[in-house]
Scaffold this motif. Sequence first.
Motif, PDB file in Angstrom:
ATOM      1  N   ASP A 181      -3.252  -5.686   8.106  1.00 20.91           N
ATOM      2  CA  ASP A 181      -4.058  -5.518   9.211  1.00 20.91           C
ATOM      3  C   ASP A 181      -4.512  -4.038   9.499  1.00 20.91           C
ATOM      4  O   ASP A 181      -5.065  -3.692  10.482  1.00 20.91           O
ATOM      5  N   GLN A 182      -3.985  -3.168   8.559  1.00 20.41           N
ATOM      6  CA  GLN A 182      -4.321  -1.809   8.609  1.00 20.41           C
ATOM      7  C   GLN A 182      -5.001  -1.371   7.549  1.00 20.41           C
ATOM      8  O   GLN A 182      -4.898  -2.324   6.140  1.00 20.41           O
ATOM      9  N   SER A 183      -5.909  -0.439   7.635  1.00 15.60           N
ATOM     10  CA  SER A 183      -6.594   0.070   6.450  1.00 15.60           C
ATOM     11  C   SER A 183      -5.355   0.998   5.630  1.00 15.60           C
ATOM     12  O   SER A 183      -4.686   1.347   5.751  1.00 15.60           O
ATOM     13  N   TYR A 184      -6.018   1.206   4.291  1.00 12.41           N
ATOM     14  CA  TYR A 184      -5.163   2.095   3.419  1.00 12.41           C
ATOM     15  C   TYR A 184      -4.814   3.408   4.143  1.00 12.41           C
ATOM     16  O   TYR A 184      -3.797   4.041   3.924  1.00 12.41           O
ATOM     17  N   ALA A 185      -6.167   3.754   4.849  1.00 12.33           N
ATOM     18  CA  ALA A 185      -5.869   5.275   5.505  1.00 12.33           C
ATOM     19  C   ALA A 185      -4.877   5.336   6.901  1.00 12.33           C
ATOM     20  O   ALA A 185      -4.714   6.174   7.355  1.00 12.33           O
ATOM     21  N   GLU A 186      -4.354   4.245   7.044  1.00 12.12           N
ATOM     22  CA  GLU A 186      -3.670   3.901   8.306  1.00 12.12           C
ATOM     23  C   GLU A 186      -2.081   3.923   8.026  1.00 12.12           C
ATOM     24  O   GLU A 186      -1.087   3.761   8.832  1.00 12.12           O
ATOM     25  N   MET A 187      -1.870   3.589   6.641  1.00  6.83           N
ATOM     26  CA  MET A 187      -0.536   3.222   6.079  1.00  6.83           C
ATOM     27  C   MET A 187       0.171   4.272   5.830  1.00  6.83           C
ATOM     28  O   MET A 187      -0.291   5.447   5.296  1.00  6.83           O
ATOM     29  N   ASP A 188       1.593   4.462   5.954  1.00  8.88           N
ATOM     30  CA  ASP A 188       2.613   5.288   5.316  1.00  8.88           C
ATOM     31  C   ASP A 188       2.033   5.486   3.888  1.00  8.88           C
ATOM     32  O   ASP A 188       2.039   4.356   3.088  1.00  8.88           O
ATOM     33  N   PRO A 189       2.147   6.487   3.238  1.00 10.42           N
ATOM     34  CA  PRO A 189       1.774   6.586   1.862  1.00 10.42           C
ATOM     35  C   PRO A 189       2.616   5.816   0.946  1.00 10.42           C
ATOM     36  O   PRO A 189       2.260   5.264   0.030  1.00 10.42           O
ATOM     37  N   ALA A 190       3.773   5.688   1.387  1.00  8.39           N
ATOM     38  CA  ALA A 190       4.906   4.882   0.514  1.00  8.39           C
ATOM     39  C   ALA A 190       4.519   3.375   0.496  1.00  8.39           C
ATOM     40  O   ALA A 190       4.672   2.629  -0.474  1.00  8.39           O
ATOM     41  N   GLN A 191       4.099   2.859   1.846  1.00 11.12           N
ATOM     42  CA  GLN A 191       3.914   1.656   2.010  1.00 11.12           C
ATOM     43  C   GLN A 191       2.578   1.364   1.150  1.00 11.12           C
ATOM     44  O   GLN A 191       2.351   0.316   0.295  1.00 11.12           O
ATOM     45  N   LYS A 192       1.414   2.107   1.059  1.00  8.86           N
ATOM     46  CA  LYS A 192       0.289   2.083   0.229  1.00  8.86           C
ATOM     47  C   LYS A 192       0.733   1.848  -1.372  1.00  8.86           C
ATOM     48  O   LYS A 192       0.162   1.287  -2.006  1.00  8.86           O
ATOM     49  N   HIS A 193       1.683   3.187  -1.739  1.00  9.18           N
ATOM     50  CA  HIS A 193       1.803   3.158  -2.939  1.00  9.18           C
ATOM     51  C   HIS A 193       2.401   1.655  -3.615  1.00  9.18           C
ATOM     52  O   HIS A 193       2.300   1.547  -4.754  1.00  9.18           O
TER      53      HIS A 193
END
Length: 210
Positions: A181-193
Motif C-alpha cells: 500500500d506504499q509507493s516505491y518512494a514511500e518505502m525504506d530503501p532496504a524494503q524496496k531493495h
Amino acid sequence: MSEAVVPQAIRKLAPGKLVIASHNAGKVREIGALLAEHGIEAISAADLDLPEPEETGTTFVANAELKALQAADLSGLPALADDSGLCVEALNGDPGVYTANWAETPNGRDWTLAMTKVEQALATKGPDASRAAHFVCVLALAWPDGHVQWFEGRAEGTMIWPPRGNVGFGYDPVFVPAGGDQSYAEMDPAQKHAISHRADAFAQLIAAVL
C-alpha cells in the motif's frame, strides 16, 4: 521471480572493482548497496568520466548490453549496466524501453514531467482503464574481452496519482508494488531493495556469478 536467460556460458565475477555504467546517482547508490556485501567496489561511469552512449536498442536487453560493453571497453574493467523501465498495461507497455525519454527536457530529465505524461496518457483511456503496470530491469554484465551475460527481473504493481513519497528516483512515487500500500518512494530503501524489479534481477546475477 523471473527466469534468467543468459546468452553465453556463465563467467564468475571476482571481488574487486566493477564499473556501474550509469550517470544516475540514485541508481548507482542502489546497485552499490546490493553489491557491497559481496566484496564488489562499485565505481560509476561518471566517476571515470565515461561518456553516456546513445541508447539505440529497441529492447531492454539491447540497451543494457551496449552500455555495459562500452563501459568495459573504455575502462578495462568489468562493467554492469541496467536498462529498466515502466510498462503500463493500458498504454500498450509504454513508456517501456523509452521510459527515460518521457522525462527529457532541454535542461535535463524532469521526472515530475514524465509521471505527469503517464497520468495524462492514462486519462485519455477513460475512468475504467486498467492501472496495472510493471517495472522491468535487465542487468548486463560485460568484460573488456566482449563477454556479456544478462539477467531480467520484473515487479508487478499499480499506478497511483498523485505521486507519493520522496525516497527513490524516477517513477517510484507513482508505483505501488503488488500486495503493498506504499509507493516505491514511500518505502525504506532496504524494503524496496528486497522486492523491486532490480532486486529480482540482482538475485539471479548474484546466484550465478558471485
